[in-house]
Design a protein around this motif. Structure first.
Motif, PDB file in Angstrom:
ATOM      1  N   ALA A 188      57.300 -44.428   1.787  1.00  0.00           N
ATOM      2  CA  ALA A 188      56.594 -43.978   0.487  1.00  0.00           C
ATOM      3  C   ALA A 188      55.167 -44.100   0.672  1.00  0.00           C
ATOM      4  CB  ALA A 188      57.331 -45.211  -0.607  1.00  0.00           C
ATOM      5  N   ALA A 189      54.798 -44.577   1.399  1.00  0.00           N
ATOM      6  CA  ALA A 189      53.165 -44.885   1.831  1.00  0.00           C
ATOM      7  C   ALA A 189      52.587 -44.266   2.960  1.00  0.00           C
ATOM      8  CB  ALA A 189      52.785 -46.444   1.503  1.00  0.00           C
ATOM      9  N   SER A 190      51.389 -43.809   2.780  1.00  0.00           N
ATOM     10  CA  SER A 190      50.678 -43.154   4.152  1.00  0.00           C
ATOM     11  C   SER A 190      49.383 -43.476   4.123  1.00  0.00           C
ATOM     12  CB  SER A 190      51.319 -41.704   4.372  1.00  0.00           C
ATOM     13  OG  SER A 190      50.545 -41.299   5.433  1.00  0.00           O
ATOM     14  N   VAL A 191      48.730 -43.533   5.173  1.00  0.00           N
ATOM     15  CA  VAL A 191      47.316 -43.548   5.343  1.00  0.00           C
ATOM     16  C   VAL A 191      46.847 -42.489   6.300  1.00  0.00           C
ATOM     17  CG1 VAL A 191      46.990 -46.105   4.715  1.00  0.00           C
ATOM     18  CG2 VAL A 191      47.501 -45.512   7.101  1.00  0.00           C
ATOM     19  N   GLN A 192      45.859 -41.877   5.979  1.00  0.00           N
ATOM     20  CA  GLN A 192      45.521 -40.668   6.891  1.00  0.00           C
ATOM     21  C   GLN A 192      43.952 -40.557   7.039  1.00  0.00           C
ATOM     22  OE1 GLN A 192      47.379 -37.064   5.265  1.00  0.00           O
ATOM     23  NE2 GLN A 192      49.375 -38.158   5.212  1.00  0.00           N
ATOM     24  N   GLY A 193      43.457 -40.127   8.377  1.00  0.00           N
ATOM     25  CA  GLY A 193      42.298 -40.048   8.511  1.00  0.00           C
ATOM     26  C   GLY A 193      41.782 -38.555   8.617  1.00  0.00           C
ATOM     27  N   ARG A 213      54.614 -41.480  -2.658  1.00  0.00           N
ATOM     28  CA  ARG A 213      54.206 -42.148  -3.787  1.00  0.00           C
ATOM     29  C   ARG A 213      52.776 -42.636  -3.837  1.00  0.00           C
ATOM     30  NH1 ARG A 213      56.358 -41.139  -8.082  1.00  0.00           N
ATOM     31  NH2 ARG A 213      55.792 -43.197  -8.767  1.00  0.00           N
ATOM     32  N   SER A 214      52.492 -42.927  -2.493  1.00  0.00           N
ATOM     33  CA  SER A 214      50.851 -43.517  -2.320  1.00  0.00           C
ATOM     34  C   SER A 214      50.675 -43.033  -1.101  1.00  0.00           C
ATOM     35  CB  SER A 214      51.116 -45.166  -2.311  1.00  0.00           C
ATOM     36  OG  SER A 214      49.925 -45.746  -1.956  1.00  0.00           O
ATOM     37  N   LEU A 215      49.227 -42.745  -1.276  1.00  0.00           N
ATOM     38  CA  LEU A 215      48.520 -41.995   0.129  1.00  0.00           C
ATOM     39  C   LEU A 215      46.909 -42.277  -0.042  1.00  0.00           C
ATOM     40  CD1 LEU A 215      48.117 -39.859   2.451  1.00  0.00           C
ATOM     41  CD2 LEU A 215      47.686 -38.320   0.574  1.00  0.00           C
ATOM     42  N   THR A 216      46.394 -42.634   0.976  1.00  0.00           N
ATOM     43  CA  THR A 216      44.866 -42.722   1.012  1.00  0.00           C
ATOM     44  C   THR A 216      44.375 -42.066   2.317  1.00  0.00           C
ATOM     45  OG1 THR A 216      44.896 -45.085   0.105  1.00  0.00           O
ATOM     46  CG2 THR A 216      42.998 -44.398   1.427  1.00  0.00           C
ATOM     47  N   VAL A 217      43.516 -41.071   1.975  1.00  0.00           N
ATOM     48  CA  VAL A 217      43.027 -39.998   3.110  1.00  0.00           C
ATOM     49  C   VAL A 217      41.332 -40.646   2.878  1.00  0.00           C
ATOM     50  CG1 VAL A 217      42.753 -37.871   3.775  1.00  0.00           C
ATOM     51  CG2 VAL A 217      44.628 -38.364   2.496  1.00  0.00           C
ATOM     52  N   GLY A 223      37.884 -38.868  12.858  1.00  0.00           N
ATOM     53  CA  GLY A 223      39.176 -38.416  12.332  1.00  0.00           C
ATOM     54  C   GLY A 223      40.405 -39.278  12.050  1.00  0.00           C
ATOM     55  N   GLU A 224      40.318 -40.603  12.699  1.00  0.00           N
ATOM     56  CA  GLU A 224      41.284 -41.411  12.530  1.00  0.00           C
ATOM     57  C   GLU A 224      41.231 -42.186  11.317  1.00  0.00           C
ATOM     58  OE1 GLU A 224      43.905 -41.693  14.345  1.00  0.00           O
ATOM     59  OE2 GLU A 224      43.153 -41.278  16.323  1.00  0.00           O
ATOM     60  N   PHE A 225      42.256 -42.879  10.736  1.00  0.00           N
ATOM     61  CA  PHE A 225      42.304 -43.551   9.354  1.00  0.00           C
ATOM     62  C   PHE A 225      41.601 -44.975  10.049  1.00  0.00           C
ATOM     63  CE2 PHE A 225      43.693 -46.978   6.527  1.00  0.00           C
ATOM     64  CZ  PHE A 225      43.236 -46.266   5.209  1.00  0.00           C
ATOM     65  N   GLU A 226      39.994 -45.084   9.850  1.00  0.00           N
ATOM     66  CA  GLU A 226      39.327 -45.975  10.003  1.00  0.00           C
ATOM     67  C   GLU A 226      38.012 -46.097   9.540  1.00  0.00           C
ATOM     68  OE1 GLU A 226      39.046 -47.757  14.235  1.00  0.00           O
ATOM     69  OE2 GLU A 226      37.011 -46.620  14.305  1.00  0.00           O
ATOM     70  N   ARG A 227      37.846 -47.076   8.582  1.00  0.00           N
ATOM     71  CA  ARG A 227      36.655 -46.776   7.711  1.00  0.00           C
ATOM     72  C   ARG A 227      35.183 -47.382   8.532  1.00  0.00           C
ATOM     73  NH1 ARG A 227      34.958 -49.878   2.575  1.00  0.00           N
ATOM     74  NH2 ARG A 227      33.041 -49.114   3.495  1.00  0.00           N
ATOM     75  N   HIS A 228      34.112 -46.858   8.278  1.00  0.00           N
ATOM     76  CA  HIS A 228      32.865 -47.178   8.633  1.00  0.00           C
ATOM     77  C   HIS A 228      32.366 -48.390   7.726  1.00  0.00           C
ATOM     78  CE1 HIS A 228      28.646 -47.343   9.965  1.00  0.00           C
ATOM     79  NE2 HIS A 228      29.191 -46.301  10.823  1.00  0.00           N
ATOM     80  N   PRO A 229      32.078 -49.421   8.052  1.00  0.00           N
ATOM     81  CA  PRO A 229      31.760 -50.703   7.275  1.00  0.00           C
ATOM     82  C   PRO A 229      30.279 -50.551   6.767  1.00  0.00           C
ATOM     83  CG  PRO A 229      31.452 -51.464   9.513  1.00  0.00           C
ATOM     84  CD  PRO A 229      32.092 -50.261   9.577  1.00  0.00           C
ATOM     85  N   ALA A 230      29.315 -49.661   7.337  1.00  0.00           N
ATOM     86  CA  ALA A 230      28.093 -49.700   6.909  1.00  0.00           C
ATOM     87  C   ALA A 230      28.140 -48.698   5.948  1.00  0.00           C
ATOM     88  CB  ALA A 230      27.202 -49.655   7.858  1.00  0.00           C
ATOM     89  N   THR A 288      39.449 -51.435   7.102  1.00  0.00           N
ATOM     90  CA  THR A 288      40.561 -50.617   7.163  1.00  0.00           C
ATOM     91  C   THR A 288      41.823 -50.997   6.965  1.00  0.00           C
ATOM     92  OG1 THR A 288      39.320 -49.433   9.155  1.00  0.00           O
ATOM     93  CG2 THR A 288      41.881 -49.180   9.120  1.00  0.00           C
ATOM     94  N   ALA A 289      42.053 -52.560   7.447  1.00  0.00           N
ATOM     95  CA  ALA A 289      43.163 -53.112   6.950  1.00  0.00           C
ATOM     96  C   ALA A 289      43.354 -53.230   5.306  1.00  0.00           C
ATOM     97  CB  ALA A 289      43.509 -54.526   7.578  1.00  0.00           C
ATOM     98  N   HIS A 290      42.409 -53.523   4.805  1.00  0.00           N
ATOM     99  CA  HIS A 290      42.254 -53.671   3.157  1.00  0.00           C
ATOM    100  C   HIS A 290      42.673 -52.248   2.555  1.00  0.00           C
ATOM    101  CE1 HIS A 290      40.876 -54.366  -1.007  1.00  0.00           C
ATOM    102  NE2 HIS A 290      39.896 -53.442  -0.770  1.00  0.00           N
ATOM    103  N   LEU A 291      42.031 -51.269   3.112  1.00  0.00           N
ATOM    104  CA  LEU A 291      42.564 -50.048   2.356  1.00  0.00           C
ATOM    105  C   LEU A 291      44.042 -49.604   2.607  1.00  0.00           C
ATOM    106  CD1 LEU A 291      39.822 -47.502   3.599  1.00  0.00           C
ATOM    107  CD2 LEU A 291      40.514 -48.062   1.235  1.00  0.00           C
TER     108      LEU A 291
END
Length: 319
Positions: A188-193, A213-217, A223-230, A288-291
């Motif tokens: 029901a949930a997906s994370v995508q980069g 139902r739930s998605l974060t892009v 291009g991966e689901f990995e956020r830059h902290p800065a 990334t884990a928080h998102l």
């Protein structure tokens, strides 16, 4: 309709051609994944879509047909596709984030193909994340540790063939986006980069049409689901099935690229215990884990590093 008919719909010329409806796209992908489609027609359709630009209806229809080709899999809470080529990123720290999600009690399925770059699959081996080649292996891995990775070549060989046509056609096709939308275990949930920001809204719209139902892009590392902290991160997607958008503030100050420090793949083992992990890499993992947890509706749930150390996901901004 034959695949040639769908090619004609897309390629009749100015004033006569049009995009495919969702049902037409579903039929076209079913034909392309079959054994009888002419390779010339497949190439023509993919390149016409490349020139035109695919719509959410087309992506949703293609993904729905591809989902029908995937084997029946055990249900999971979170779908985590990994299809970036990796040329502009560092180590796949997002794999540690996925492990943390699994340790929280949520079942996560990663799946993908990263071209000739072996970094992600080497990272899976380094971190001990199981690679399953059959539904039975996937179920065993999920029951044992709430996490598994399935290679696309085992998950859906016909879709893998279409993805591999990039080497023949010389250009990326919409199949890259379809793979990200595959959601083979029906989560029901997906994370995508994504690498190109314009795809964030396209994938969110297609996901809504597919009933997610739930998605974060996000525009993530390489291009991966990995956020830059800065950097502040613009996230798009769905919450409770409705369009959603949010900007997350930077977690660190300063300027740095994810790929600035070249390290051997075994460096991922440092992330098992945060005491030896540099702050920048720690914030990649935690952000990334928080998102991912927010996508699951569990933003306030406690997270732990693989060694059991409690992890705060709301650390103050620092240099």
């Amino acid at each position: 309709m034959s695949l040639a008919g769908h090619v004609a719909t897309l390629g009749r010329g100015p004033g006569r051609s049009r995009s495919l409806t969702q049902d037409e796209a579903r039929d076209a992908m079913t034909l392309m994944l079959g054994k009888d489609a002419a390779p010339e027609a497949i190439g023509a359709l993919l390149m016409l879509l490349r020139m035109k630009g695919e719509t959410a209806e087309e992506i949703a229809g293609f993904a729905a047909a591809a989902q029908e080709q995937a084997p029946a899999l055990p249900r999971v809470d979170l779908d985590w596709p990994s299809y970036a080529a990796g040329r502009t990123r560092g180590l796949p720290w997002f794999l540690v984030s996925a492990l943390m999600v699994a340790q929280s009690g949520k079942r996560a399925m990663l799946h993908g193909w990263n071209g000739s770059d072996p970094t992600v699959r080497n990272g899976l081996e380094t971190l001990g994340i199981p690679i399953a080649h059959t539904p039975a292996e996937a179920e065993a891995a999920l029951n044992a540790g709430n996490i598994v990775y399935m290679p696309l070549e085992n998950l859906c060989p016909p879709l893998m063939h279409l993805l591999s046509l990039r080497a023949v056609l010389g250009l990326r096709s919409c199949v890259n986006t379809v793979c990200r939308m595959l959601n083979p275990a029906g989560a029901a949930a997906s994370v995508q980069g994504v690498f190109h920001p314009s795809y964030r809204l396209l994938q969110a719209d297609a996901a809504q049409r597919l009933g997610l139902r739930s998605l974060t892009v996000i525009k993530g590392g390489g291009g991966e689901f990995e956020r830059h902290p800065a950097k502040a991160i613009e996230a798009f997607g769905l919450r409770d099935g409705a369009p959603w958008q949010e900007t997350e503030a930077a977690r660190l100050e300063g300027t740095r690229r994810l790929a600035d420090s070249a390290r051997p793949i075994n460096s991922l083992k440092v992330a098992v215990s945060p005491a030896a992990l540099p702050r920048f890499e720690s914030e990649i993992i935690l952000g990334t884990a928080h998102l991912a947890m927010d996508t699951l509706g569990c933003a306030d749930s406690p997270l732990h590093f693989p060694d059991g150390t409690h992890a705060s996901t709301s650390l103050p901004l620092t240099a």
